[in-house]
Design a protein around this motif. Sequence first.
Motif, PDB file in Angstrom:
ATOM      1  N   UNK A   4      -9.605  21.161   5.631  1.00 28.32           N
ATOM      2  CA  UNK A   4     -10.058  19.787   5.906  1.00 28.32           C
ATOM      3  C   UNK A   4     -11.184  19.396   4.955  1.00 28.32           C
ATOM      4  N   UNK A   5     -11.237  18.096   4.592  1.00 23.84           N
ATOM      5  CA  UNK A   5     -12.225  17.607   3.626  1.00 23.84           C
ATOM      6  C   UNK A   5     -12.897  16.351   4.146  1.00 23.84           C
ATOM      7  N   UNK A   6     -14.195  16.178   3.771  1.00 24.65           N
ATOM      8  CA  UNK A   6     -14.958  14.967   4.046  1.00 24.65           C
ATOM      9  C   UNK A   6     -15.778  14.670   2.804  1.00 24.65           C
ATOM     10  N   UNK A   7     -15.643  13.463   2.247  1.00 25.00           N
ATOM     11  CA  UNK A   7     -16.314  13.143   0.983  1.00 25.00           C
ATOM     12  C   UNK A   7     -16.401  11.636   0.839  1.00 25.00           C
ATOM     13  N   UNK A   8     -17.100  11.185  -0.215  1.00 23.30           N
ATOM     14  CA  UNK A   8     -17.206   9.756  -0.516  1.00 23.30           C
ATOM     15  C   UNK A   8     -16.544   9.462  -1.860  1.00 23.30           C
ATOM     16  N   UNK A   9     -15.958   8.303  -1.941  1.00 19.43           N
ATOM     17  CA  UNK A   9     -15.309   7.895  -3.198  1.00 19.43           C
ATOM     18  C   UNK A   9     -15.470   6.382  -3.359  1.00 19.43           C
ATOM     19  N   UNK A  10     -15.011   5.872  -4.513  1.00 18.14           N
ATOM     20  CA  UNK A  10     -15.126   4.441  -4.830  1.00 18.14           C
ATOM     21  C   UNK A  10     -13.743   3.907  -5.194  1.00 18.14           C
ATOM     22  N   UNK A  11     -13.379   2.796  -4.571  1.00 18.32           N
ATOM     23  CA  UNK A  11     -12.110   2.128  -4.872  1.00 18.32           C
ATOM     24  C   UNK A  11     -12.387   0.787  -5.574  1.00 18.32           C
ATOM     25  N   UNK A  12     -11.314   0.179  -6.088  1.00 17.13           N
ATOM     26  CA  UNK A  12     -11.424  -1.130  -6.763  1.00 17.13           C
ATOM     27  C   UNK A  12     -10.497  -2.097  -6.032  1.00 17.13           C
ATOM     28  N   UNK A  33       0.809  -1.217   0.000  1.00 14.29           N
ATOM     29  CA  UNK A  33       0.000   0.000   0.000  1.00 14.29           C
ATOM     30  C   UNK A  33       0.841   1.265   0.000  1.00 14.29           C
ATOM     31  N   UNK A  34       2.173   1.168   0.180  1.00 12.36           N
ATOM     32  CA  UNK A  34       3.022   2.355   0.222  1.00 12.36           C
ATOM     33  C   UNK A  34       3.262   2.813  -1.216  1.00 12.36           C
ATOM     34  N   UNK A  35       2.203   3.322  -1.820  1.00 15.50           N
ATOM     35  CA  UNK A  35       2.198   3.800  -3.213  1.00 15.50           C
ATOM     36  C   UNK A  35       1.272   5.014  -3.275  1.00 15.50           C
ATOM     37  N   UNK A  36       1.247   5.767  -4.378  1.00 22.53           N
ATOM     38  CA  UNK A  36       0.269   6.863  -4.518  1.00 22.53           C
ATOM     39  C   UNK A  36      -1.158   6.314  -4.406  1.00 22.53           C
ATOM     40  N   UNK A  37      -2.009   7.089  -3.762  1.00 18.62           N
ATOM     41  CA  UNK A  37      -3.378   6.600  -3.535  1.00 18.62           C
ATOM     42  C   UNK A  37      -4.146   6.403  -4.825  1.00 18.62           C
ATOM     43  N   UNK A  38      -3.745   7.042  -5.898  1.00 18.72           N
ATOM     44  CA  UNK A  38      -4.464   6.939  -7.182  1.00 18.72           C
ATOM     45  C   UNK A  38      -4.506   5.508  -7.696  1.00 18.72           C
ATOM     46  N   UNK A  39      -3.606   4.618  -7.168  1.00 20.08           N
ATOM     47  CA  UNK A  39      -3.574   3.234  -7.639  1.00 20.08           C
ATOM     48  C   UNK A  39      -4.818   2.471  -7.231  1.00 20.08           C
ATOM     49  N   UNK A  40      -5.553   2.922  -6.190  1.00 13.83           N
ATOM     50  CA  UNK A  40      -6.744   2.155  -5.747  1.00 13.83           C
ATOM     51  C   UNK A  40      -8.050   2.762  -6.216  1.00 13.83           C
ATOM     52  N   UNK A  41      -8.047   4.035  -6.639  1.00 19.31           N
ATOM     53  CA  UNK A  41      -9.287   4.766  -6.893  1.00 19.31           C
ATOM     54  C   UNK A  41      -9.878   4.340  -8.231  1.00 19.31           C
ATOM     55  N   UNK A  42     -11.221   4.192  -8.257  1.00 24.24           N
ATOM     56  CA  UNK A  42     -11.949   3.907  -9.495  1.00 24.24           C
ATOM     57  C   UNK A  42     -11.738   5.068 -10.456  1.00 24.24           C
ATOM     58  N   UNK A  43     -11.473   4.790 -11.714  1.00 24.68           N
ATOM     59  CA  UNK A  43     -11.182   5.869 -12.682  1.00 24.68           C
ATOM     60  C   UNK A  43     -12.262   6.940 -12.731  1.00 24.68           C
ATOM     61  N   UNK A  44     -13.511   6.535 -12.562  1.00 22.51           N
ATOM     62  CA  UNK A  44     -14.595   7.526 -12.637  1.00 22.51           C
ATOM     63  C   UNK A  44     -14.585   8.501 -11.448  1.00 22.51           C
ATOM     64  N   UNK A  45     -13.932   8.122 -10.356  1.00 20.52           N
ATOM     65  CA  UNK A  45     -13.938   8.950  -9.147  1.00 20.52           C
ATOM     66  C   UNK A  45     -12.575   9.589  -8.857  1.00 20.52           C
ATOM     67  N   UNK A  46     -11.600   9.386  -9.760  1.00 20.46           N
ATOM     68  CA  UNK A  46     -10.244   9.875  -9.506  1.00 20.46           C
ATOM     69  C   UNK A  46     -10.201  11.411  -9.489  1.00 20.46           C
ATOM     70  N   UNK A  47     -10.827  12.045 -10.454  1.00 20.42           N
ATOM     71  CA  UNK A  47     -10.806  13.520 -10.490  1.00 20.42           C
ATOM     72  C   UNK A  47     -11.481  14.105  -9.238  1.00 20.42           C
ATOM     73  N   UNK A  48     -12.591  13.493  -8.849  1.00 22.95           N
ATOM     74  CA  UNK A  48     -13.302  13.929  -7.652  1.00 22.95           C
ATOM     75  C   UNK A  48     -12.419  13.804  -6.405  1.00 22.95           C
ATOM     76  N   UNK A  49     -11.700  12.675  -6.320  1.00 24.56           N
ATOM     77  CA  UNK A  49     -10.828  12.439  -5.172  1.00 24.56           C
ATOM     78  C   UNK A  49      -9.638  13.396  -5.183  1.00 24.56           C
ATOM     79  N   UNK A  50      -9.029  13.621  -6.358  1.00 27.80           N
ATOM     80  CA  UNK A  50      -7.882  14.536  -6.464  1.00 27.80           C
ATOM     81  C   UNK A  50      -8.264  15.960  -6.036  1.00 27.80           C
TER      82      UNK A  50
END
Length: 944
Positions: free
Chosen positions: A429-437, A401-418
């Motif tokens: 500070x941020x609070x939001x929902x996202x989808x991983x694979x 898991x010691x990698x950039x977080x973008x490796x787990x994020x669903x492509x459709x939610x990557x821009x939202x997460x970034x």
Amino acid sequence: MVGAKELYDKVSIPLFITTLEGAIKFVNEKGKNAFRTEDFGRNIFSYIPNEQVKRIKMFLDTLHKRESFGKQISIEVEALFADRSLNGEVSLLDSTHLLFQFPRFNDPVTFPQETYKAIIHMIAKNAPFSDILTSVRSSVGSYIGLEDSSIYVIEHGRRALLSVSNDIFSTIEQNEPHRESSFVVPLHINGDLAGELICVLPSYISLSNDKKDFLTTCADLLSLALDKKSREKQVEARFLPEHAGDAGCVLDAKGTIQYATPSNTSILGYEVEEVEGTSTFDLLHRDDVSFAKQVFEEAVLTKKERKVELRYRRKDNRYIDLALTVKPVVEDRNQVYRMVVTGRDITEKKQARRRLEEIEQRYKSLFEHSPYHVFSLDLKGRVVSMNTPSGTFLGYRKEELIVPYSAWIHPDYLAHTNKHFTLAANGIPQAYETVCVNTKGDEVYFKVTNIPVKVEGRVVSVYGMMEDITEKRKAQKKIEDREEKLSSLLNAMPEFVLFKNKRDKLIEMNDSARVLVGMKRESNLLSRKPMYNLSLISSPKDEIAWKQKGILQYEQNVTLPNGDVRTFEIVKAPQFSSLGERKYLVTIGRDITKRQEMEVELQETKEQLWALFTHSADAISILTLEGDLLKANPAFYCLYGFCDKDDINVFDDLAPLELHQETKQALQKVKNGEEVIDYQTLRRRKDGEVFDVSITFSPIQNKDGQVTGISAISRDINERKKTEQLLRRSEKLSALGQLAAAVAHEVRNPITTVKGFTQFFQGKVESEYTDLMLSELDRVEIIINEFLTLAKPQAVHFKEEDVADVIHNILALVKTQAAMHSIEIQTCFQPAVLPIYCDSNQIKQVFLNILKNAIEAMPHGGMLRIQAREFSSYVEIEIEDDGIGISPERMRKLGEPFYSNKEKGTGLGLMVCYKIIEEHHGEIYIASEEGEGTTVTIRLPREK
């Protein structure tokens, strides 16, 4: 003087009693033994210096001028007896004798030496300067013969008496002495003038050289004590300047604060005077006292400086942390006799240290034990560290898991997460929902919280938490399906339905409710506010329903969109979890307007009838067919004197015994369905009083027409009866007046003639007959005069009179008659002066008639009481006797002409009284009980 010889012989000091000229008259046993003299013929002034003899005579002249004989005033005197010098005092024993007392008959040299030794001992023992000064003042006063209040110490420079604010001088005096009559000795510290010792002397006292030397030596000893105290202050002060900003104090070997710096006030809140003289251990936290004493003892034993942190109590009872430095002060004998302590407030520093430790511990616990996935990212989005509560994350091991977080994020939610990560990296500070694979390719829903980590105001990393909400999302979908079905059912209902959560927020409503509050069906409940009928959504009754934990039902008027007002029956049903916690509140409302209109109409009719029943001035009651009271209005209880708890029956409690049969006949008519209207009869109150009443009986019938009860309306007609009686009395007065006008003058002339001839025949015929004729003629004249009083208006002169004076004047006329009948008269006037506006002659006639009637009613003696009281608009006079009283039958005829209880009475006297009181706009009442006495009450207005 001989009688007091034994008393004076018991006195333990030499006493001499002399004349004002000094001739010795008496010496007590102490004086004889001490001076071995029996020479009573010598003059005591021969043993006293001439200068002092003059002062004694001046002293006597002063007492004579001030007339101070008998006061304890004395002056000092010196004498030489049997080669022995005496110090004593002389005072005036009485107007012709002097008393000489010699309490110090020892060698005067011994007293100063003992005083010097005592003072030097106190200085060596380091006694407080105030104690030394007190001892000096007492010794000086005793040796010279002055009171302590005549000896002062003045601080040099200020020309004021010493005060407690000075570190060395601690004596307080109230007034500076007069310097013209004082003996002054200077005081020095290190050779510099520090103050003065002053003895204030009366004009008739002078100091001998020995006494002046004594004062000078005492002043030198005081200077020595001041000098020693000054050096101690200087030694202790050397340790404090380097810590001038901190709290500082000097302690003795036992921990008592001897000196404190002003900084203590700002740090601990105490004034310097409050802590000096107290133990430093009394200011410590009780848990630190033992440790502090241990440190203190070690510093004394080792004579080395110690540092320690302790908690001190401020004046406001708060505790603060102080870093203390304890320095021992060693004297010449290598013994610690002082401790110099300085302290610095480190409370905030220790609090900050504790907060930092708590934060670090919380962070560590949160990171290691959190049930969520906690991670730390650098500013480029690379994972630096991450916990894995379940051992893996999305199927990856921890090291993967010691990698950039973008490796787990669903492509459709990557821009939202970034987007959210960038904001967090910029300090927001941020609070939001996202989808991983996950490693299987499945979508996993997460709730993410990103918190920027700042060091010295700069973001250095991002701290995050991820909560798996996949199962929650699935459950939410099922709930949404059920809510859709429930919504269809609710919208089909004619009643309005509202749902609110435990936080009082509206979460759902059906179409009927939307119409009432003005919201469209597609409106978002959280974003759009209702237009009207807000009380349906937010009501104080919601909280009532929650608290009673059951169904709450009530009615409320609601305005429809077309303007019509309708009444709804509303039911609120709170729902709770299995643990008793609030879940949601359901509100259901049904239109009951028509039903309520009928109920309102019925209620109005009921209220009207009840208001008529309750507030009627007539006494209304409902009876059973047997005459028992079922219900009555307040006027009934007021009229008859009963209360609503009493069991009342017409025959047993209301109708007099002699009227029972008549009452039964009236009630029988009502039972037959007839009404009995204006039935005038007598009724009895609870206290037994019988009064006139008019009653109307009516039958109460059920739906079948059967008589089931009786209603009775009673009216007190006592006043009406009185009015009719007054009318009849007025008619009688009128007729009597007309008769008096027609007859009185016609009768008076022949009566005068008859009376004249009868007087002419006195002495010519037997006096028995003439006297009888004249007596009867006088009585005829009295009757004619009373006729005339009733027949024509009298000339009255109204003015302010004192009722008390009027009554006293009448009592002067009747007291003799009362005494003859053994009658005691008591009067009580409150207040003493009772002014009224009246014709005094007429009022006197009223009082005279009533008092004579009272006296005649007590042929065997008794008590006649007269009371007068003042009220706001009238004065009340009450005349009470212990006579034979008046029967009820006679009471009804009182005041009628030609009716009297007395053998020769005409009945006109009381009638005249009624007429006079009526003309004065007053009132007269007569109450009597046969065999008990009579009370006449008269009320007269205070003003015109």
